[in-house]
Motif scaffolding. Sequence first.
Motif, PDB file in Angstrom:
ATOM      1  N   LEU A  72       0.835  -1.196   0.000  1.00  0.00           N
ATOM      2  CA  LEU A  72       0.000   0.000   0.000  1.00  0.00           C
ATOM      3  C   LEU A  72       0.876   1.256   0.000  1.00  0.00           C
ATOM      4  N   ARG A  73       1.956   1.229   0.761  1.00  0.00           N
ATOM      5  CA  ARG A  73       2.891   2.361   0.789  1.00  0.00           C
ATOM      6  C   ARG A  73       3.466   2.607  -0.608  1.00  0.00           C
ATOM      7  N   LEU A  74       3.893   1.560  -1.285  1.00  0.00           N
ATOM      8  CA  LEU A  74       4.454   1.720  -2.630  1.00  0.00           C
ATOM      9  C   LEU A  74       3.412   2.254  -3.599  1.00  0.00           C
ATOM     10  N   SER A  75       2.153   1.836  -3.427  1.00  0.00           N
ATOM     11  CA  SER A  75       1.088   2.339  -4.293  1.00  0.00           C
ATOM     12  C   SER A  75       0.881   3.836  -4.096  1.00  0.00           C
ATOM     13  N   LEU A  76       0.935   4.289  -2.851  1.00  0.00           N
ATOM     14  CA  LEU A  76       0.757   5.707  -2.572  1.00  0.00           C
ATOM     15  C   LEU A  76       1.921   6.530  -3.128  1.00  0.00           C
ATOM     16  N   VAL A  77       3.144   6.015  -3.013  1.00  0.00           N
ATOM     17  CA  VAL A  77       4.300   6.724  -3.575  1.00  0.00           C
ATOM     18  C   VAL A  77       4.192   6.765  -5.104  1.00  0.00           C
ATOM     19  N   ARG A  78       3.715   5.677  -5.688  1.00  0.00           N
ATOM     20  CA  ARG A  78       3.523   5.655  -7.144  1.00  0.00           C
ATOM     21  C   ARG A  78       2.526   6.734  -7.577  1.00  0.00           C
ATOM     22  N   ASP A  79       1.435   6.862  -6.823  1.00  0.00           N
ATOM     23  CA  ASP A  79       0.452   7.901  -7.150  1.00  0.00           C
ATOM     24  C   ASP A  79       1.084   9.289  -7.042  1.00  0.00           C
ATOM     25  N   TRP A  80       1.894   9.496  -6.007  1.00  0.00           N
ATOM     26  CA  TRP A  80       2.536  10.803  -5.814  1.00  0.00           C
ATOM     27  C   TRP A  80       3.495  11.106  -6.963  1.00  0.00           C
ATOM     28  N   LEU A  81       4.329  10.117  -7.314  1.00  0.00           N
ATOM     29  CA  LEU A  81       5.286  10.323  -8.398  1.00  0.00           C
ATOM     30  C   LEU A  81       4.599  10.437  -9.756  1.00  0.00           C
ATOM     31  N   SER A  82       3.363   9.962  -9.827  1.00  0.00           N
ATOM     32  CA  SER A  82       2.619  10.035 -11.086  1.00  0.00           C
ATOM     33  C   SER A  82       1.797  11.310 -11.201  1.00  0.00           C
ATOM     34  N   GLY A  83       1.921  12.204 -10.218  1.00  0.00           N
ATOM     35  CA  GLY A  83       1.252  13.492 -10.339  1.00  0.00           C
ATOM     36  C   GLY A  83       0.326  13.866  -9.211  1.00  0.00           C
ATOM     37  N   ALA A  84       0.141  12.990  -8.217  1.00  0.00           N
ATOM     38  CA  ALA A  84      -0.727  13.329  -7.094  1.00  0.00           C
ATOM     39  C   ALA A  84      -0.118  14.472  -6.279  1.00  0.00           C
ATOM     40  N   ASP A  85      -0.981  15.229  -5.624  1.00  0.00           N
ATOM     41  CA  ASP A  85      -0.543  16.368  -4.833  1.00  0.00           C
ATOM     42  C   ASP A  85       0.227  15.908  -3.598  1.00  0.00           C
ATOM     43  N   TRP A  86       1.154  16.750  -3.114  1.00  0.00           N
ATOM     44  CA  TRP A  86       1.931  16.451  -1.890  1.00  0.00           C
ATOM     45  C   TRP A  86       1.012  16.115  -0.721  1.00  0.00           C
ATOM     46  N   TYR A  87      -0.098  16.816  -0.627  1.00  0.00           N
ATOM     47  CA  TYR A  87      -1.000  16.648   0.515  1.00  0.00           C
ATOM     48  C   TYR A  87      -2.026  15.533   0.306  1.00  0.00           C
ATOM     49  N   ASP A  88      -1.995  14.865  -0.838  1.00  0.00           N
ATOM     50  CA  ASP A  88      -2.991  13.841  -1.160  1.00  0.00           C
ATOM     51  C   ASP A  88      -2.491  12.478  -0.701  1.00  0.00           C
ATOM     52  N   HIS A  89      -3.173  11.901   0.285  1.00  0.00           N
ATOM     53  CA  HIS A  89      -2.799  10.578   0.803  1.00  0.00           C
ATOM     54  C   HIS A  89      -3.925   9.560   0.584  1.00  0.00           C
ATOM     55  N   GLU A  90      -4.705   9.761  -0.433  1.00  0.00           N
ATOM     56  CA  GLU A  90      -5.883   8.916  -0.651  1.00  0.00           C
ATOM     57  C   GLU A  90      -5.529   7.618  -1.361  1.00  0.00           C
ATOM     58  N   ILE A  91      -6.142   6.530  -0.892  1.00  0.00           N
ATOM     59  CA  ILE A  91      -6.052   5.245  -1.591  1.00  0.00           C
ATOM     60  C   ILE A  91      -7.055   5.325  -2.738  1.00  0.00           C
ATOM     61  N   ILE A  92      -6.571   5.646  -3.920  1.00  0.00           N
ATOM     62  CA  ILE A  92      -7.456   5.999  -5.032  1.00  0.00           C
ATOM     63  C   ILE A  92      -8.402   4.858  -5.394  1.00  0.00           C
ATOM     64  N   ARG A  93      -7.894   3.647  -5.419  1.00  0.00           N
ATOM     65  CA  ARG A  93      -8.713   2.514  -5.871  1.00  0.00           C
ATOM     66  C   ARG A  93      -9.214   1.643  -4.716  1.00  0.00           C
ATOM     67  N   GLY A  94      -9.234   2.212  -3.519  1.00  0.00           N
ATOM     68  CA  GLY A  94      -9.785   1.503  -2.375  1.00  0.00           C
ATOM     69  C   GLY A  94     -11.240   1.875  -2.149  1.00  0.00           C
ATOM     70  N   ASN A  95     -11.881   1.156  -1.232  1.00  0.00           N
ATOM     71  CA  ASN A  95     -13.253   1.453  -0.817  1.00  0.00           C
ATOM     72  C   ASN A  95     -14.238   1.366  -1.977  1.00  0.00           C
ATOM     73  N   ALA A  96     -14.033   0.397  -2.876  1.00  0.00           N
ATOM     74  CA  ALA A  96     -14.924   0.243  -4.029  1.00  0.00           C
ATOM     75  C   ALA A  96     -16.370   0.055  -3.567  1.00  0.00           C
ATOM     76  N   PRO A  97     -17.321   0.649  -4.312  1.00  0.00           N
ATOM     77  CA  PRO A  97     -17.183   1.484  -5.515  1.00  0.00           C
ATOM     78  C   PRO A  97     -17.177   2.966  -5.191  1.00  0.00           C
ATOM     79  N   PHE A  98     -17.029   3.285  -3.901  1.00  0.00           N
ATOM     80  CA  PHE A  98     -17.113   4.683  -3.472  1.00  0.00           C
ATOM     81  C   PHE A  98     -15.752   5.362  -3.615  1.00  0.00           C
ATOM     82  N   ALA A  99     -15.699   6.603  -3.151  1.00  0.00           N
ATOM     83  CA  ALA A  99     -14.436   7.343  -3.198  1.00  0.00           C
ATOM     84  C   ALA A  99     -13.392   6.673  -2.304  1.00  0.00           C
TER      85      ALA A  99
END
Length: 636
Positions: A73-100
């Motif tokens: 999960l940590r590596l996924s969050l770093v991947r999102d950050w390096l792929s353009g996510a904001d510094w302050y964004d710590h959201e698990i983008i594809r978690g909590n399906a189907p909600f946000a």
Amino acid sequence: MHSERMRKDEFSLKNLTRTFTFTPPAWAARTPLWLFALAIIALPMLIRVLMLMVDTPAPYGTLVGPADPDPWLRLSLVRDWLSGADWYDHEIIRGNAPFAGISTPWTRPLDIVIAALVKLQMGMASLDIELQRAAFLLPWIWTLLLFSGLFRAMRILNAAPVSPLITVALVGTMPVIWNYFGMGNADHHAPLCALFVWALGPLLVTPPAKSPVWISGVLLAIMLWISPEALVLIGVIYAFFGLSWIIEHPSRNRLVPLATSVAFGTLAALMIERPPAQWSIAVYDSISIVYGFILTLCALLAWALHLASPYLRTRLARILAAVNGATLLGLIVWWTFPLAFKGPMAEVDEFIHTHFLPRITEAQSLFSERPLYVIAMLIQPIAAIIICADRVKRREGIATLYQTFLLLFLVVATSALYFAQQRWYYYFYPVVVITLTPFLSALFTPEHPSVKKYFPARALTILSEQEQMKKRLPVMLAIFVMPIALLLIMPDRSTESSKRIDACQKQARILIHGGKLNDLAKDGAPLNFLVPTDLGGEMLFFTPHRIVASNYHREGTGIKYAWETEKIAEPAILRRKLAERKIEAILFCPDAVTPKDSLLLALQRSDKRPPWWLKPVTFPMDDVAKDARPAVFLVK
């Protein structure tokens, strides 16, 4: 007395081998012994790391990395950050399906290290591969940092030159600590362990005038930035210096610069980690104004007591002042942030407390384990307490009384935490190593000038080599051999059910890591997958699909949903349950809480024909037992 010791002894192989018959090469004789000790750990580990990095991605069927979902999960969050996510964004983008997605409490210090290791690879591979390679390097870096801190502590404690080798032997004979330094483990436990050891170093320095305690304060603040569990350790250290102030009334109070630097460091971390609009928002399971406010109050209280010291000449006066000050601090915190008294888990779903945490081994008490395991874990800590108590009784020894009292206090306090929850082991055991090593080093090299005047070296110098060996042997067997021996003879704790679950989840991880589930995406669109919560982190990293939940304390609702779904026996009820979260696919393994009449369990074991709305997906697993095969279904 300690000023007369040799501070710059010959920490070399030549010094260690004087009593033996062989002579080391000239280059080896000039090499510091701590460098040899570090090489024993670092070189084999680095070779293994480089081999894994070259073999990444691993061939299909080969699993590399921990089974714990948190590192992935940590590596996924770093991947999102390096792929353009904001510094302050710590959201698990594809978690909590189907909600946000759900925001994590994890912070950026460790992410910065992982990102730096990725950038050093200069785009030589895909981002996923670079992240995996960075994860292989991380434990090696933390291992170097940990042992360097331990060796530094031995210098401060005036331990004999053999201390680096004793340190390596002690860490090597307690395998539990290895769990946090395993290959590919990108979680924050290992760096917290190493930072704690380095934070203790300045606190051990004597006399106080030469103690740069502000460095400890900064390191403790960084630990708190990484995880709020550091607040407990900060409280333990504050308690020691507060008691020291009450009992001894020293002219220089170490608590003042320590508390001040911790407070400033915490406030700085808050302002870096969170946007200005969130500086005043209370968060309990991550760095926030709650902890910045509390630690600022602690610093103000330390300053107030220090300035009032000339008027508090009796111990009773200091006790009353400290009690009144602490009571006032508690009332202010109660008035502003009452949930702080419930700890970091103050706002989590009640399901986490009642069902999730009781199933997590690291959250259980040590005494929930088998007796042989408990004894093996306690042999070295008990020896550390006995050594400290003997040092206090004799009123003289290798370490000063102040250092002995500090180590004894830390051993007792961290042991209490460890008894309550096994997760505190990575703080508890390094303190035990720091406590035991000077004594054992003097026991093995009693003739060294820095220790020969003190017990136990003094008692051995009058004996012959053979007599000394007879004295050392029982200690060596008890501290180095007994814990490993008990663990080796301990009966296997695994049940047939747990072995079946492990075997099935291993096969499921092979499917996930190997990309077999990626092709199930409809026209490239990811599916809402229901997977075992143990595998959620790996699903997020290796596949494009969405998951309901992983083993993560902010996902109480999702975890509860996943566990309840696994228990359903009636097809119609299961279909309605899956529709609640628009589940499009299921990856299933039998779970310890699954009842025997569970529909999913029956389908996984091929005991029942699936209903028309479940389409099984098969993968080649010819050499895998039927009850160890994960089941994959598409939901129509």
